[in-house]
Design a protein around this motif. Structure first.
Motif, PDB file in Angstrom:
ATOM      1  N   GLU A  62      31.414  14.556 -54.750  1.00  0.00           N
ATOM      2  CA  GLU A  62      30.443  13.603 -54.202  1.00  0.00           C
ATOM      3  C   GLU A  62      29.362  14.325 -53.396  1.00  0.00           C
ATOM      4  OE1 GLU A  62      33.302  11.166 -52.129  1.00  0.00           O
ATOM      5  OE2 GLU A  62      32.900   9.471 -53.481  1.00  0.00           O
ATOM      6  N   ARG A  63      29.794  15.326 -52.586  1.00  0.00           N
ATOM      7  CA  ARG A  63      28.808  16.093 -51.816  1.00  0.00           C
ATOM      8  C   ARG A  63      27.841  16.821 -52.742  1.00  0.00           C
ATOM      9  NH1 ARG A  63      33.208  17.807 -48.646  1.00  0.00           N
ATOM     10  NH2 ARG A  63      33.077  19.893 -49.571  1.00  0.00           N
ATOM     11  N   HIS A  64      28.388  17.338 -53.838  1.00  0.00           N
ATOM     12  CA  HIS A  64      27.557  18.078 -54.782  1.00  0.00           C
ATOM     13  C   HIS A  64      26.533  17.149 -55.437  1.00  0.00           C
ATOM     14  CE1 HIS A  64      26.309  21.191 -57.448  1.00  0.00           C
ATOM     15  NE2 HIS A  64      26.824  20.636 -58.554  1.00  0.00           N
ATOM     16  N   GLY A  74      16.314  16.908 -55.364  1.00  0.00           N
ATOM     17  CA  GLY A  74      15.407  16.035 -56.083  1.00  0.00           C
ATOM     18  C   GLY A  74      15.690  15.843 -57.556  1.00  0.00           C
ATOM     19  N   HIS A  75      16.939  16.042 -57.989  1.00  0.00           N
ATOM     20  CA  HIS A  75      17.273  15.869 -59.410  1.00  0.00           C
ATOM     21  C   HIS A  75      17.464  14.384 -59.739  1.00  0.00           C
ATOM     22  CE1 HIS A  75      18.972  20.236 -59.982  1.00  0.00           C
ATOM     23  NE2 HIS A  75      17.778  20.192 -59.395  1.00  0.00           N
ATOM     24  N   THR A  76      17.218  14.033 -60.992  1.00  0.00           N
ATOM     25  CA  THR A  76      17.478  12.671 -61.459  1.00  0.00           C
ATOM     26  C   THR A  76      18.963  12.527 -61.786  1.00  0.00           C
ATOM     27  OG1 THR A  76      17.086  13.201 -63.783  1.00  0.00           O
ATOM     28  CG2 THR A  76      15.170  12.562 -62.466  1.00  0.00           C
ATOM     29  N   GLN A  77      19.410  11.267 -61.961  1.00  0.00           N
ATOM     30  CA  GLN A  77      20.822  11.048 -62.304  1.00  0.00           C
ATOM     31  C   GLN A  77      21.159  11.673 -63.652  1.00  0.00           C
ATOM     32  OE1 GLN A  77      21.626   6.826 -62.028  1.00  0.00           O
ATOM     33  NE2 GLN A  77      21.909   6.916 -59.796  1.00  0.00           N
ATOM     34  N   MET A  78      20.198  11.639 -64.604  1.00  0.00           N
ATOM     35  CA  MET A  78      20.436  12.254 -65.909  1.00  0.00           C
ATOM     36  C   MET A  78      20.602  13.758 -65.780  1.00  0.00           C
ATOM     37  SD  MET A  78      20.699  10.032 -68.287  1.00  0.00           S
ATOM     38  CE  MET A  78      20.477  11.065 -69.736  1.00  0.00           C
ATOM     39  N   GLU A  79      19.782  14.379 -64.940  1.00  0.00           N
ATOM     40  CA  GLU A  79      19.877  15.838 -64.748  1.00  0.00           C
ATOM     41  C   GLU A  79      21.196  16.204 -64.085  1.00  0.00           C
ATOM     42  OE1 GLU A  79      15.121  16.966 -64.159  1.00  0.00           O
ATOM     43  OE2 GLU A  79      16.325  16.342 -62.426  1.00  0.00           O
ATOM     44  N   SER A  81      28.854  11.345 -67.491  1.00  0.00           N
ATOM     45  CA  SER A  81      27.803  10.437 -67.936  1.00  0.00           C
ATOM     46  C   SER A  81      26.913  10.021 -66.754  1.00  0.00           C
ATOM     47  CB  SER A  81      28.423   9.188 -68.571  1.00  0.00           C
ATOM     48  OG  SER A  81      29.116   8.437 -67.590  1.00  0.00           O
ATOM     49  N   GLN A  82      25.736   9.511 -67.110  1.00  0.00           N
ATOM     50  CA  GLN A  82      24.802   9.041 -66.076  1.00  0.00           C
ATOM     51  C   GLN A  82      25.387   7.861 -65.326  1.00  0.00           C
ATOM     52  OE1 GLN A  82      22.760   5.985 -66.400  1.00  0.00           O
ATOM     53  NE2 GLN A  82      21.854   6.332 -64.352  1.00  0.00           N
ATOM     54  N   ALA A  83      26.158   7.013 -66.020  1.00  0.00           N
ATOM     55  CA  ALA A  83      26.795   5.856 -65.385  1.00  0.00           C
ATOM     56  C   ALA A  83      27.808   6.304 -64.336  1.00  0.00           C
ATOM     57  CB  ALA A  83      27.464   4.983 -66.435  1.00  0.00           C
ATOM     58  N   GLN A  84      28.546   7.362 -64.655  1.00  0.00           N
ATOM     59  CA  GLN A  84      29.522   7.896 -63.700  1.00  0.00           C
ATOM     60  C   GLN A  84      28.824   8.471 -62.464  1.00  0.00           C
ATOM     61  OE1 GLN A  84      31.597  10.382 -66.725  1.00  0.00           O
ATOM     62  NE2 GLN A  84      33.472   9.565 -65.803  1.00  0.00           N
ATOM     63  N   VAL A  85      27.714   9.148 -62.704  1.00  0.00           N
ATOM     64  CA  VAL A  85      26.941   9.711 -61.579  1.00  0.00           C
ATOM     65  C   VAL A  85      26.478   8.587 -60.668  1.00  0.00           C
ATOM     66  CG1 VAL A  85      24.796  10.883 -60.928  1.00  0.00           C
ATOM     67  CG2 VAL A  85      26.191  11.768 -62.813  1.00  0.00           C
ATOM     68  N   SER A  86      25.973   7.484 -61.301  1.00  0.00           N
ATOM     69  CA  SER A  86      25.479   6.355 -60.527  1.00  0.00           C
ATOM     70  C   SER A  86      26.592   5.743 -59.675  1.00  0.00           C
ATOM     71  CB  SER A  86      24.894   5.302 -61.465  1.00  0.00           C
ATOM     72  OG  SER A  86      24.438   4.183 -60.731  1.00  0.00           O
ATOM     73  N   ARG A  87      27.779   5.597 -60.284  1.00  0.00           N
ATOM     74  CA  ARG A  87      28.893   4.991 -59.564  1.00  0.00           C
ATOM     75  C   ARG A  87      29.380   5.881 -58.432  1.00  0.00           C
ATOM     76  NH1 ARG A  87      31.780   4.471 -63.530  1.00  0.00           N
ATOM     77  NH2 ARG A  87      33.321   6.140 -63.253  1.00  0.00           N
ATOM     78  N   LEU A  88      29.486   7.181 -58.692  1.00  0.00           N
ATOM     79  CA  LEU A  88      29.929   8.120 -57.660  1.00  0.00           C
ATOM     80  C   LEU A  88      28.916   8.199 -56.510  1.00  0.00           C
ATOM     81  CD1 LEU A  88      31.298  10.997 -59.929  1.00  0.00           C
ATOM     82  CD2 LEU A  88      32.631   9.585 -58.358  1.00  0.00           C
ATOM     83  N   GLU A  89      27.652   8.127 -56.884  1.00  0.00           N
ATOM     84  CA  GLU A  89      26.587   8.175 -55.866  1.00  0.00           C
ATOM     85  C   GLU A  89      26.668   6.963 -54.944  1.00  0.00           C
ATOM     86  OE1 GLU A  89      21.857   7.399 -56.004  1.00  0.00           O
ATOM     87  OE2 GLU A  89      22.556   9.016 -57.336  1.00  0.00           O
TER      88      GLU A  89
END
Length: 256
Positions: free
Chosen positions: A213-215, A224-229, A237-245
């Motif tokens: 999560e910190r990473h 400044g990276h996007t969720q896709m990056e 996946s981008q969905a997982q990044v969004s949920r973890l964020e």
């Protein structure tokens, strides 16, 4: 300080004022070796020293010391004054007195400057004055360095070293009511105490998160990276990044 009446045993309220005619007459006698005329001339110009001391009234220096140094400048001006140049004595004496006081302040500054650095600076000032008189315009650092055959960085460093420090509490503007101080013009509007505290709180809150999560938050909000990056970099996946964020931000709110 300037309101002090007796300085070095001299009652400043009773100092004489010489007319230009009296100065010329006394100077003629001085050239003939008249010591009494010399003393009268010096006493008659002590008010000039007092007027110059007002420029240095915010330095916290002892007024008696500055007055004595100013008198030394006055005497030097008298010893070097040339009447053939058709210049008033006061016009010639003022920069001599100011220079003497400034040299005293530099040499007795709490910020110590090496002798070699001061020597370089004084030589540079002499070259600057000579080039100004010769060309009618103020020379650049490069021109002074070329004349002295010294690196321009050394000249710049030496001149900066002998500059009088300025107090942050020194007023730079006054309209009769509120004064504007040096501190008001140089203060940092971005790195305020509140910003530091917020940053400390943020870092402490992030320590409560898991490593992944910190990473993710570091990549998203500090780099400044996007969720896709972020998804591509850590292999999810981008969905997982969004949920973890979202979960990470929600957990951080508890500690902020």
């Amino acid at each position: 300080m300037i309101n002090k009446v007796e300085i070095c045993g001299v009652n400043t309220s009773k100092l004489p004022v010489l007319s230009e005619k009296e100065k010329r007459e006394l100077f003629q006698k001085i050239q003939q070796g008249d010591k009494d005329a010399r003393q009268a001339f010096i006493c008659g110009n002590l008010r000039l020293v007092l007027s110059i001391l007002q420029r240095f009234n915010n330095r916290g220096e002892n007024i008696d010391d500055l007055f004595q140094i100013g008198c030394i400048g006055l005497i030097k001006a008298l010893d070097n004054f040339d009447t053939s140049h058709d210049v008033k004595f006061s016009t010639y004496a003022v920069p001599m007195i100011i220079g003497e006081i400034r040299r005293y302040l530099r040499d007795n500054n709490a910020i110590r400057v090496s002798r070699s650095l001061r020597d370089t600076a004084y030589k540079a000032l002499a070259v600057k004055e000579r080039l100004t008189n010769a060309t009618g315009k103020e020379p650049t650092i490069e021109e002074i360095a070329k004349e002295m055959e010294v690196e321009k960085e050394a000249i710049s460093l030496a001149l900066d070293a002998i500059m009088d420090p300025v107090s942050l509490q020194e007023p730079v503007y006054h309209d009769g009511t509120d004064a504007v101080f040096v501190m008001d013009q140089v203060k940092d509007e971005k790195n305020l105490d509140e910003s530091w505290l917020e940053e400390i709180s943020l870092k402490e809150a992030m320590k409560k998160l898991g490593e992944r999560e910190r990473h993710i938050l570091n990549l998203r909000f500090f780099q400044g990276h996007t969720q896709m990056e972020v998804a591509k970099e850590i292999g999810i996946s981008q969905a997982q990044v969004s949920r973890l964020e979202k979960n990470a931000l929600h957990n951080m709110k508890k500690y902020l």
